[in-house]
Each structure stands twice: as C-alpha cells, then as structure tokens.
Enzyme design. Structure first.
Site, PDB file in Angstrom:
ATOM      1  N   HIS A 149      13.260  12.413   2.869  1.00  0.00           N
ATOM      2  CA  HIS A 149      12.623  13.693   3.158  1.00  0.00           C
ATOM      3  C   HIS A 149      12.491  14.585   1.924  1.00  0.00           C
ATOM      4  CE1 HIS A 149      10.551  16.481   5.644  1.00  0.00           C
ATOM      5  NE2 HIS A 149      11.084  17.355   4.832  1.00  0.00           N
ATOM      6  N   SER A 204      -1.611  26.893  -6.706  1.00  0.00           N
ATOM      7  CA  SER A 204      -1.185  28.272  -6.965  1.00  0.00           C
ATOM      8  C   SER A 204      -1.702  28.769  -8.310  1.00  0.00           C
ATOM      9  CB  SER A 204       0.337  28.386  -6.953  1.00  0.00           C
ATOM     10  OG  SER A 204       0.845  27.896  -5.748  1.00  0.00           O
ATOM     11  N   HIS A 242      15.105  13.748  11.354  1.00  0.00           N
ATOM     12  CA  HIS A 242      13.932  13.786  12.232  1.00  0.00           C
ATOM     13  C   HIS A 242      13.143  12.476  12.139  1.00  0.00           C
ATOM     14  CE1 HIS A 242      11.646  16.052   8.795  1.00  0.00           C
ATOM     15  NE2 HIS A 242      11.469  14.764   8.651  1.00  0.00           N
ATOM     16  N   HIS A 243      13.503  11.641  11.173  1.00  0.00           N
ATOM     17  CA  HIS A 243      12.908  10.300  11.125  1.00  0.00           C
ATOM     18  C   HIS A 243      13.690   9.319  11.984  1.00  0.00           C
ATOM     19  CE1 HIS A 243      10.166  11.314   7.797  1.00  0.00           C
ATOM     20  NE2 HIS A 243      11.139  12.106   7.397  1.00  0.00           N
ATOM     21  N   THR A 278       6.806  26.961   4.246  1.00  0.00           N
ATOM     22  CA  THR A 278       5.522  26.339   3.967  1.00  0.00           C
ATOM     23  C   THR A 278       4.381  27.210   4.497  1.00  0.00           C
ATOM     24  OG1 THR A 278       6.709  24.289   4.384  1.00  0.00           O
ATOM     25  CG2 THR A 278       4.335  24.134   4.044  1.00  0.00           C
ATOM     26  N   LYS A 308       3.678  30.189   2.319  1.00  0.00           N
ATOM     27  CA  LYS A 308       2.869  29.897   1.141  1.00  0.00           C
ATOM     28  C   LYS A 308       1.389  29.838   1.503  1.00  0.00           C
ATOM     29  CE  LYS A 308       5.778  27.519  -2.060  1.00  0.00           C
ATOM     30  NZ  LYS A 308       5.527  26.734  -3.240  1.00  0.00           N
ATOM     31  N   ASP A 358       6.506  20.400 -27.464  1.00  0.00           N
ATOM     32  CA  ASP A 358       6.631  19.118 -26.759  1.00  0.00           C
ATOM     33  C   ASP A 358       7.678  19.323 -25.675  1.00  0.00           C
ATOM     34  OD1 ASP A 358       6.681  16.387 -25.987  1.00  0.00           O
ATOM     35  OD2 ASP A 358       6.083  15.810 -28.000  1.00  0.00           O
ATOM     36  N   SER A 362      13.327   5.789 -14.018  1.00  0.00           N
ATOM     37  CA  SER A 362      12.290   6.520 -14.723  1.00  0.00           C
ATOM     38  C   SER A 362      12.190   7.950 -14.205  1.00  0.00           C
ATOM     39  CB  SER A 362      10.959   5.784 -14.547  1.00  0.00           C
ATOM     40  OG  SER A 362       9.887   6.636 -14.829  1.00  0.00           O
ATOM     41  N   SER A 363      12.225   8.105 -12.888  1.00  0.00           N
ATOM     42  CA  SER A 363      12.084   9.440 -12.309  1.00  0.00           C
ATOM     43  C   SER A 363      13.255  10.341 -12.671  1.00  0.00           C
ATOM     44  CB  SER A 363      11.987   9.358 -10.791  1.00  0.00           C
ATOM     45  OG  SER A 363      10.822   8.694 -10.420  1.00  0.00           O
ATOM     46  N   HIS A 409       0.837  -1.203   0.000  1.00  0.00           N
ATOM     47  CA  HIS A 409       0.000   0.000   0.000  1.00  0.00           C
ATOM     48  C   HIS A 409       0.875   1.258   0.000  1.00  0.00           C
ATOM     49  CE1 HIS A 409      -2.918   3.041   1.141  1.00  0.00           C
ATOM     50  NE2 HIS A 409      -2.132   3.351   2.165  1.00  0.00           N
ATOM     51  N   ARG A 416       2.473   1.271  14.791  1.00  0.00           N
ATOM     52  CA  ARG A 416       2.296   1.066  13.345  1.00  0.00           C
ATOM     53  C   ARG A 416       2.760  -0.334  12.980  1.00  0.00           C
ATOM     54  NH1 ARG A 416       6.071   5.376  10.271  1.00  0.00           N
ATOM     55  NH2 ARG A 416       5.002   4.549   8.450  1.00  0.00           N
ATOM     56  N   TRP A 462       7.403   0.272   3.499  1.00  0.00           N
ATOM     57  CA  TRP A 462       7.948   1.076   2.399  1.00  0.00           C
ATOM     58  C   TRP A 462       9.290   1.673   2.746  1.00  0.00           C
ATOM     59  CZ3 TRP A 462       8.863   6.369   1.065  1.00  0.00           C
ATOM     60  CH2 TRP A 462       8.668   7.284   2.108  1.00  0.00           C
ATOM     61  N   GLU A 474      12.012  13.514  -0.829  1.00  0.00           N
ATOM     62  CA  GLU A 474      10.903  12.838  -1.511  1.00  0.00           C
ATOM     63  C   GLU A 474       9.548  13.404  -1.082  1.00  0.00           C
ATOM     64  OE1 GLU A 474      10.384  10.608  -3.858  1.00  0.00           O
ATOM     65  OE2 GLU A 474       8.292  10.133  -3.447  1.00  0.00           O
ATOM     66  N   TYR A 525       8.870  16.310  -0.385  1.00  0.00           N
ATOM     67  CA  TYR A 525       8.667  17.563  -1.126  1.00  0.00           C
ATOM     68  C   TYR A 525       8.443  17.313  -2.607  1.00  0.00           C
ATOM     69  CZ  TYR A 525       9.455  19.686   3.248  1.00  0.00           C
ATOM     70  OH  TYR A 525       9.324  20.014   4.563  1.00  0.00           O
TER      71      TYR A 525
HETATM   72  C1  HEM Z   1       5.525  21.235   8.436  1.00  0.00           C
HETATM   73  C2  HEM Z   1       6.159  20.356   7.816  1.00  0.00           C
HETATM   74  C3  HEM Z   1       6.486  18.969   8.323  1.00  0.00           C
HETATM   75  C4  HEM Z   1       7.095  18.567   9.457  1.00  0.00           C
HETATM   76  C5  HEM Z   1       7.606  19.455  10.553  1.00  0.00           C
HETATM   77  C6  HEM Z   1       7.173  17.131   9.435  1.00  0.00           C
HETATM   78  C7  HEM Z   1       7.762  16.342  10.417  1.00  0.00           C
HETATM   79  C8  HEM Z   1       7.796  14.974  10.390  1.00  0.00           C
HETATM   80  C9  HEM Z   1       8.463  14.141  11.345  1.00  0.00           C
HETATM   81  C10 HEM Z   1       9.256  14.661  12.533  1.00  0.00           C
HETATM   82  C11 HEM Z   1       8.268  12.849  11.000  1.00  0.00           C
HETATM   83  C12 HEM Z   1       8.808  11.615  11.721  1.00  0.00           C
HETATM   84  C13 HEM Z   1       7.858  11.072  12.655  1.00  0.00           C
HETATM   85  C14 HEM Z   1       8.279   9.741  13.193  1.00  0.00           C
HETATM   86  O1  HEM Z   1       8.460   8.791  12.419  1.00  0.00           O
HETATM   87  O2  HEM Z   1       8.427   9.645  14.414  1.00  0.00           O
HETATM   88  C15 HEM Z   1       7.480  12.852   9.834  1.00  0.00           C
HETATM   89  C16 HEM Z   1       7.061  11.712   9.173  1.00  0.00           C
HETATM   90  C17 HEM Z   1       6.528  11.743   7.898  1.00  0.00           C
HETATM   91  N1  HEM Z   1       6.202  12.856   7.163  1.00  0.00           N
HETATM   92 FE1  HEM Z   1       6.303  14.766   7.792  1.00  0.00          FE
HETATM   93  N2  HEM Z   1       6.608  16.686   8.301  1.00  0.00           N
HETATM   94  C18 HEM Z   1       6.182  17.784   7.589  1.00  0.00           C
HETATM   95  C19 HEM Z   1       5.591  17.797   6.358  1.00  0.00           C
HETATM   96  C20 HEM Z   1       5.407  16.671   5.605  1.00  0.00           C
HETATM   97  C21 HEM Z   1       5.002  16.674   4.223  1.00  0.00           C
HETATM   98  C22 HEM Z   1       4.730  17.905   3.398  1.00  0.00           C
HETATM   99  C23 HEM Z   1       4.942  15.396   3.829  1.00  0.00           C
HETATM  100  C24 HEM Z   1       4.570  14.806   2.499  1.00  0.00           C
HETATM  101  C25 HEM Z   1       4.078  15.387   1.524  1.00  0.00           C
HETATM  102  C26 HEM Z   1       5.307  14.572   4.951  1.00  0.00           C
HETATM  103  C27 HEM Z   1       5.353  13.205   4.917  1.00  0.00           C
HETATM  104  C28 HEM Z   1       5.766  12.426   5.941  1.00  0.00           C
HETATM  105  C29 HEM Z   1       5.805  11.000   5.882  1.00  0.00           C
HETATM  106  C30 HEM Z   1       5.433  10.141   4.681  1.00  0.00           C
HETATM  107  C31 HEM Z   1       6.265  10.561   7.105  1.00  0.00           C
HETATM  108  C32 HEM Z   1       6.358   9.146   7.606  1.00  0.00           C
HETATM  109  C33 HEM Z   1       7.451   8.358   7.088  1.00  0.00           C
HETATM  110  C34 HEM Z   1       7.385   6.984   7.682  1.00  0.00           C
HETATM  111  O3  HEM Z   1       7.929   6.791   8.761  1.00  0.00           O
HETATM  112  O4  HEM Z   1       6.814   6.105   7.044  1.00  0.00           O
HETATM  113  N3  HEM Z   1       5.574  15.376   6.013  1.00  0.00           N
HETATM  114  N4  HEM Z   1       7.198  14.160   9.465  1.00  0.00           N
HETATM  115 CU    CU Z   2      10.739  14.066   6.911  1.00  0.00          CU
END
Ligand code: HEM
Ligand code: CU
Lengths: 110, 197, 599
Positions: free
Chosen positions: C244, C259, C293-294, C319, C322, C95, C160-161, C66, C441, C130, C246, C248
């Site tokens: 990370h 926008s 931060h992950h 962010t 915006k 094109d 591809s990307s 998923h 999770r 994932w 990614e 964005y």
């Molecule tokens: C204000 C902006 C953001 C902050 C401060 C933020 C912060 C964080 C932090 C600290 C984590 C880690 C949490 C953990 O695993 O304990 C996290 C996870 C995640 N964030 Fe954000 N994030 C932000 C915006 C975004 C955006 C814009 C996206 C995607 C478009 C995003 C997608 C994700 C994803 C996919 C994870 C989980 C990854 C995983 O462990 O599977 N975040 N974020």
């Molecule tokens: Cu992140």
C-alpha cells in the site's frame, strides 16, 4: 572533504561536552549493569508475571542510551533525529501491529 | 568513501551538515524497517512450531549474555576510537579500532559456536518455523556484524598508515554509526528472542 | 572534459543527474512498450468467451509480467527520471548528493529489469501475478524457475530504489540553494521528498518478504509452509505492508507534477500551498496503516476489519483535500489548455473516479463481493494508468523543453492526449461492469453464460486505441527531440528555479548558485532579474564537476550476477559474486571523484 564539513565537525565536537572519555566509560558501565539486571530478572521466578514489561523497558533504556550518547543523536542536529525516527517509528509500528494481529486477534478459522 | 557530494565544490550545504552523515542516518532509518520486518516474522511465529526443538530447549542464556556484553563493549571501543582519531592520536585510534575488531570477531565466534551447536541439537533452517525465523534473523544480524568487522579492518589499516587524520574523522564517525546501529539491533534481539522466550 | 563529449562511453560512465534522468526515462519508455504488448495479448485473449488465442499458462505469464513491469519498470523509474532531471534544478543544486550512487541506482535498475525479462528466453517468465501469493509460490506448487526470476529480479530493483531514496532525501535536505527554505520548495520537490521517505521505508519490507520466500525455495525454510507451522498469509501481510505505501510511491510524484503544472498554466500560485504539502506528508504516514484492505477475504476478524475499513476511508480525506486545492487553483485563473494541462485535468477526472471505486471496496462487506474481480482491475487502472501515468505524461510535455531545448509537438500532443483519454476509458470503464457481473481476475477465459462478452469486447477495442496513443507518444517524442520548435529558458513563463537556466541546461546547471527569496521566484520581477543575472551568464571558469566513473556499472553488474548465481541453489555460488561486489566496493571507496586527469 570540504572545509565546511570539517568546520561543522569541529564545531559539533567542541560544544555539548559529550566527547569526554570518562563519560563514555560511565555510559558503558551503566549499559553493562542493565544487561546484568536483565539476565537476573530472567532468572528470578518471583518476577515472572512482570517479565515482559520489565525487560522491554530495560532494553528500551539501553537502546536509547546507545543512540543518544554513543551515536550522539542527543547532541547532534535535529535533522538526523527526524530521518532516523521516521524509520524507527514506522518499524516499531509494523512490529506492534503484526504482533497484535497474530498474537491477540487471531484470524477466523474455517 | 570519498564519494562526497557536489556540495564539496561549492562549499555550502543548506543545513551546514555533512552530506554523508545525512545520507547515512537516512540509510539507518531504512535499515530499521529491514530488521523490523525480520523481527516481526520471528514474533508472529512465536509458539507456532509444530515440532521441536523449541526455544526453551536450545537457547543458552548465560552464553548469549556474555556475547551480548562483548558486543556492548565493542560500542565503547568504537566511541573511544573515534575520540582517538579526533585527537589526532594515531596509536590510541589504532588500539581502539583493533579492539572493535577483536570484540566484534569474538561476538561472531560465539554466534558460529551457537549455530553449530543448535544444528547438532537438531534445530535447522528447514526443521521447523522457529529454526527458519531464528537463523534468518540472527544470521542477517551476523552478516551485518561481519560487514562491520571488514569495514573496521579497512579503517584500522588506514589508521596504521596514518591516513586517519582529524580531518578524516567523519569516515570513522559514520563507520561508528553503523557499528552502534548493529549493536542496538542486537539489544532488541537479545530481549525479544532470548529473554522473552 | 568528460561532460562535453557524447560518445557511448560517456553515457555509460556518466554521473551527471541530467543524463541519468534521460536514461531512466528512455529505459522506462522501452519497458512501457513491452508491457503494453503484453497487455494487448491479454486483451486479445479476452476478446470473446472461451477464447483460445493463448494457453492458460501463457496468460498467467502475460498478466504477471505486465503488472510487474508496469509498476516496477515503468511507473516507478519514469518518476525517478523526473526526480533526477528536475529536482536538482528546482532546488538550485549542481547535481544530486551522491552522483556515483545515483548512476549505480540506474544501472542496478536496468540490470534488474533485464534480469526479470530474460526469463522469457528460458521459457520461464514469472506466472504467479505481481502479488505472488504464497504458497502458490512454494517449490512444491511452482517447481520451475519462474518464481525465482521474479523474486530475485524484484529484489535487485528494490536495492536500486532504496539507494535512490537515500540519495534524494539527502539531496533535498542538504543541497538547497541559499534561501530555498523547505516551505519555498516547489511541490514536485516536496513530493519527491515524501516519496523518497516511503521508498526507503517500504522497500525493505518487500526485501524481507522476498528473502523469506528465497529461503523457502532455495534452502527449504518454512516461512510460508503450513506443514511446519508457517503461514502463507504472512506473505500477504508483508507484501501489502509494502504494497500500500507502494501505491503512494506511484501517485505522489504525479501529484507533485500537477501541483507545478496547474499553477503555471493557470497563471496563479498553487491554492493553499501548505495544505497540499501537509496533505502529502499525511498521506505518506497514513499509508502505513491501511494495508489489510487488500486482505478482507482472509478473515481477519471483525476488530481488525473494522480498523482497516476506517483507516482506509480516512486516508481518502487528504487526497480529496488535494483535489480541491487543484481545482481552486484553476478557479479564476487564465487557463492555457496545453497538452501538459490537459493531462493534468485528465488526471483530476480519472483519478477521482478511481478514488471513488476505492472507497467502495474500502467497505469490507462490499469488498467481499468485488475482491479479485475485474472491478478491482478497473479501480487500480483508474488510479495508476489514469492517475499516475497521466501525471507523468503531463510532466513529460511540461519539462521536455527544459531537457531538450525543444517543444513537444502540441498538435500531435493533443491527438496523443485524446486517444489516450478515449482509449483508456473505453478499456477500463467496462471492467467495472464485467467485474460486478462476477468476472474473476487472473483467469484466462470466461463462460458465455456470464453475459459479459460486450464489455470485454469494448475493453479490447479500447486497448487498441490506447496502444495507438502510446505509439503516437513515442513518435512525438522522437520527432520533437529531433525537429521540435526551439524553446527558450522559460517557455511557459513558469515560476520555479529550473526555468531560470538555459534549455538544455549546461552540465554544471547553475553558473552561480542563485539566492531564492520566495516561493515563485520567477514571477516576481525584481527577484527574477537578480536570479537570471547569475543563472543565465556564461561563467569565466566552469564549475568543477565530479569525474565520470566505471564503478557504478561494474558494481551493478556484480549485484545482478550475485543474484543470478543464487539461482544455482549452491551456497558458494553467490559467494563468488559477493567477493566481486566486495572488490568493487573497495575500489569505489578509494576512487577520488574529483581527481584531476593525468595528475
Ligand atoms: C481513495 C483512495 C483509495 C482507496 C480507498 C483504495 C482502496 C483499495 C482497496 C480496498 C483495494 C483492494 C481491493 C481488492 O483487492 O479487493 C485496492 C486495490 C488496489 N489499489 Fe486502491 N485505493 C485507493 C487509491 C489507490 C491509489 C492512489 C493507487 C495507486 C496509485 C491504488 C492502487 C491500487 C492497486 C494497484 C490495487 C490492486 C492491487 C492488486 O490486488 O493487485 N489505489 N484499493
Ligand atoms: Cu491499498
């Protein structure tokens, strides 16, 4: 290939005067000498404490010379510099950051 | 190599720059990250191996200095080949393209020798993490050189057949960018892996 | 002429960016349905404590596929679908820069997606999530082919990307119409440019992480094996250095979409255009400095933790800027609440909430509590399923008339939006609560004593409403494509260049390339007339477009084949595939895209 490309090409070739064969040989000579110096530095014990900064500087100079003169970045459009330096600077950042994290900020144990 | 751009049919690009060249510099920017990641891996594992052989046991500086010099000189041959193509001098261009191939091939020869020698000394991809990261990093660089040699060979044949007119210089220029890029990656590898053990 | 005929072969060999865009979208939509079904299976299993609808093993495969599918086969390619269809039209190009390479990107993506999903046929779907943390992925702990399918499939998609990124950077730099200065480009094109730069820089890092894993698994290397000095945490570093940026890659295209959409439906130029552009670029760069931060729970030590806490909080600033710009754009405007606009407003609300929970676990001590709980699941679904997908659907409703010449059904659209909005919130809001209560999770069931049966039940109900909304969407697309109301060249009265040509556009896009003199060319009467004089006319001689080609699909097949052969574990097997690839590349190089048929 379009006429405009050929034109741009011929244009870029005329200006800047980087096309001269002698110039290329000179650059190659300097690169060779720097390489020799690098190897020499490696073998001189007296320089051991300063080995890393000396060698990093020398190789950065070589790197820059090849990019600027052999790849013409110095004389070419800024567009190429921007797209390449974006990758190069992020890449450098990644290397430096990981080396810092691993070699200078060891993780907590236990 | 003739996949150029729709720009072609309206004879106009916004920057006046050849589309292929913009694309290729972008690709090189991308390659920076590829090698940066491999180099980082090598660097973070410096001194991490628990069993030998260690770098100081196997790395051969005199030998690698020579192969480094060979690769540097191949870059010289490359710019001279491009110069030959631009002058419309087929013999000059073919000669220097051949030199690029010979020097690139020599570099690869050194690398094959080095790899087999290391394996004899007991350094393998699975033995310790130094072996893993050394072989993968320098192996991918070698693979890039190999691709470059094949590319140069194609250009060399085209040159012999008189297909590389000054109007086609862009093809050689781009191949040259690739070649020099592979060279600068080696400049970094030589310092970080060989000289700064 | 190839571009005029419609047979299946003309689609397989097409190099037309518009057709490739449509193929990207349809393919992504199919994967969206597949990944949605996987999500439903997950939610059914979590319906009540200690449920046994599926086994733990199946559960692992479901959440892994998923997540992987939604990110790499839905969100990214759906954005790329819009890059393809819209960007050349917005900048006044016929094109993309490299049309055949563009087709190659598509086929590589398709084969990569099929490769990944074919694992189900072998009963070996990826099952290590994932993010696939080492050393769970080592041969010792994951002996089957599950991880092989994942890492090889993903690396095909990465290729591809990268090709797509190079193509769009070059297109935007070099193929702009006269007068289309960088600071006149529509925001969607700008965000495509920034996203493409992140693509070409971030994907190679993932490629290396995967290559190292491949060497560990296939050739006994030790990159992530502690016994020989390797370090499993290095995987996390490399993965998140990619990961990370990614996120964005995922969100910036949607920021670009809204926008463009918000100004159109507010009848006002975007508030603070340069600020929105610079904030986007800043996000692109800062996104590189926050990855750990992950990894707060890996014990990076106080200095590193402090750095990443600070950088993560700082990146929320552009962010937030915006978001203020979009709100200020709507302020005082004549707002039309079309479905596209509703999705934009939905994005603003939901994404902001996701940003807020992000800021919470940007603080290391708080994250130690929240990490790997459903709270994080709630966070990233608010930003991705809420933010990214709503932005893309806004784009769908907005540009559908351009693509097909027909409107999306607005009545069904409203139903689609509101079921989406309600279903989404009902699914993911309760996860904040179950997460705070400590629900982990990636765990197939939970104990009754945790007291989280209620939020889970609500989530599951929400998921079904959400799924219903997706079905309505698919139905609306099909119905509108067949019998939607006809739309003219500029049905929304929008300002940018793509609306100056007929809908659907002729295969050459612009009869003559217009000259642009401002940021909102179609909103200035005089400029509009000048432009439409050249873009709406029927040319006497049709512009010459590149020929269609078989090479992209043949080459893409070779890439997938080579990667598949790696799995045999024999070093010579992929060499066979590589030789085939080499032959294809040579044939490609000597094919003349403008050769005249029969000449
Ligand atoms: C204000 C902006 C953001 C902050 C401060 C933020 C912060 C964080 C932090 C600290 C984590 C880690 C949490 C953990 O695993 O304990 C996290 C996870 C995640 N964030 Fe954000 N994030 C932000 C915006 C975004 C955006 C814009 C996206 C995607 C478009 C995003 C997608 C994700 C994803 C996919 C994870 C989980 C990854 C995983 O462990 O599977 N975040 N974020
Ligand atoms: Cu992140």
């Amino acid at each position: 290939m379009s006429t405009s490309e050929i034109a741009a090409e011929a244009h870029g070739h005329d200006q800047g005067g980087h096309g001269s064969v002698g110039f290329y040989w000179t650059i190659a000579g300097i690169l060779g000498v720097i390489t020799a110096v690098e190897v020499a530095v490696f073998y001189i014990d007296a320089l051991a404490p300063a080995l890393a900064p000396i060698l990093l500087t020398l190789s950065a100079v070589k790197f820059a010379m090849v990019v600027m003169f052999f790849m013409h970045l110095k004389f070419d459009s800024k567009v190429f510099t921007v797209v390449f330096l974006t990758g190069l600077s992020i890449g450098t950042f990644v290397v430096v950051a990981l080396v810092l994290l691993y070699q200078f900020l060891p993780r907590l144990k236990g | 190599m003739s996949d150029t751009a729709v720009a072609e049919d309206h004879h106009y690009t916004a920057t006046g720059l050849p589309t292929w060249k913009v694309g290729f510099w972008t690709f090189l920017g991308s390659e920076c990250l590829f090698f940066a990641s491999l180099i980082s891996t090598y660097m973070v594992y410096k001194g991490a191996s628990t069993t030998g052989p260690f770098p100081a046991d196997v790395l051969n500086i005199p030998l690698t200095s020579v192969s480094t010099f060979v690769l540097l000189m191949s870059s010289l041959a490359m710019v001279l080949a491009l110069d030959g193509v631009r002058r419309g001098d087929k013999r000059l261009a073919s000669f220097w393209l051949a030199m690029v191939i010979v020097l690139g091939g020599t570099f690869l020869g050194f690398q094959v020798y080095e790899f087999t020698h290391f394996v004899h000394e007991g350094l393998t991809i699975s033995g310790n993490v130094f072996g893993s990261s050394f072989f993968v990093l320098t192996g991918f660089h070698g693979a890039h050189v190999t691709v470059g040699v094949i590319w140069m060979t194609v250009l060399f044949i085209m040159s012999l057949r008189g297909k590389l007119t000054p109007a086609e210089a862009l093809k050689v220029e781009i191949a040259g960018l690739y070649w020099h890029f592979v060279d600068i990656v080696w400049i970094v590898i030589f310092t970080l892996i060989y000289l700064l053990q | 002429m190839s571009a005029h005929n419609n047979g299946i072969w003309s689609w397989i060999t097409t190099v037309d960016h518009k057709r490739i865009g449509v193929m990207y979208f349809v393919t992504a939509l199919v994967f969206f349905v597949i990944a949605g079904v996987e999500a439903l299976v997950i939610r059914i299993q979590l319906w009540r404590p200690e449920n046994d609808f599926i086994s733990a093993e199946t559960y692992s495969q479901m959440f892994t596929m998923h997540g992987t599918t939604m990110i790499f086969l839905v969100a990214m390619p759906m954005a790329v679908a819009f890059f393809n269809f819209i960007v050349p039209l917005q900048i006044g190009a016929r094109d993309v820069a490299f049309p055949r390479l563009n087709a190659l990107s598509y086929w590589t993506f398709l084969f990569g997606g099929i490769f990944l999903n074919s694992s189900f046929l072998f009963g070996a779907a990826p099952n290590t999530s994932w993010v696939a943390y080492a050393n769970l992925t080592s041969s010792q702990f994951s002996p089957g082919h599950n991880v092989d399918f994942w890492l090889l499939g993903l690396s095909i998609l990465g290729i591809s990307s990268i090709m797509g990124g190079v193509n769009f950077i070059t297109t935007i730099i070099n193929l702009r119409a006269p007068g289309m200065k960088l600071m006149r480009m529509p925001l969607f094109t700008w965000m495509t440019l920034v996203t493409s730069f992140i693509l070409v820089t971030a994907l190679p890092v993932l490629a290396v992480a995967l290559i190292l894993l491949a060497f560990d698994r296939f050739f006994g290397a030790n990159f992530y094996q502690p016994m020989a000095g390797g370090d499993p945490i290095l995987w996390q570093h490399l993965f998140w250095i990619f990961g990370h940026p990614e996120v964005y890659i995922l969100i910036l295209p949607s920021f670009g979409v809204i926008s463009d959409v918000i100004p159109t439906f507010s009848r006002k130029p975007l508030f603070g255009y340069p600020i929105v552009v610079y904030a986007g670029i800043m996000i692109g760069f800062l996104g590189w400095g926050v990855w750990s931060h992950h990894m707060f729970t890996t014990g990076l030590g106080p200095i590193a933790d402090a750095f990443f806490v600070a950088s993560t909080m700082i990146i929320a600033i552009p962010t937030g800027v915006k978001i203020c710009n979009w709100i200020a754009t709507m302020w005082g405007g004549q707002i039309r609440f079309t479905t596209a606009m509703l999705y934009c407003i939905g994005l603003l609300a939901i994404f902001t909430l996701g940003g807020l929970s992000g800021i919470m676990h940007a603080s290391a001590p708080i994250d130690l509590q929240q990490h790997d709980t459903h709270f994080v699941v709630a966070h990233f679904h608010y930003v991705v399923a809420g933010g990214v997908m709503m932005g893309l659907f806004a784009g769908l409703y907005y540009w559908f008339p351009k693509v097909t010449g027909r409107f999306m059904d607005e009545r069904l659209g409203k139903i689609n939006f509101w079921t989406y909005f309600v279903g989404f919130n009902l699914t993911f809001f309760p996860m904040h609560i179950s997460g705070i209560y400590g629900m982990p999770r990636r765990t197939w069931t939970y104990a009754a004593e945790l007291n989280i049966a209620l939020p889970n039940m609500l989530s599951t109900i929400g998921a079904f409403i959400f799924a219903l909304s997706a079905l309505i969407l698919v139905y609306t697309i099909i119905k509108s494509a067949i019998s939607g109301e006809p739309a003219g060249p500029n049905p929304w009265n929008a300002a940018t260049l793509e609306w100056s040509i007929p809908s659907p556009p002729p295969h050459y896009n612009f009869a003559e390339i217009p000259t642009v003199r401002s940021r909102e060319p179609l909103w200035r009467e005089e400029e509009r007339r000048e432009i439409e004089a050249v873009t709406l006319k029927v040319p006497d001689v049709e512009p010459v477009m590149p020929n269609s080609s078989y090479m992209p699909i043949l080459l893409a097949f070779g890439v997938a084949l080579t990667w598949g052969l790696v799995m045999t574990g024999k070093w010579w097997a992929p060499v066979i595939g590589l030789s085939y690839v080499g032959v294809c590349i040579l044939m490609w190089a000597f094919e003349d895209p403008f050769a005249r048929k029969g000449a």
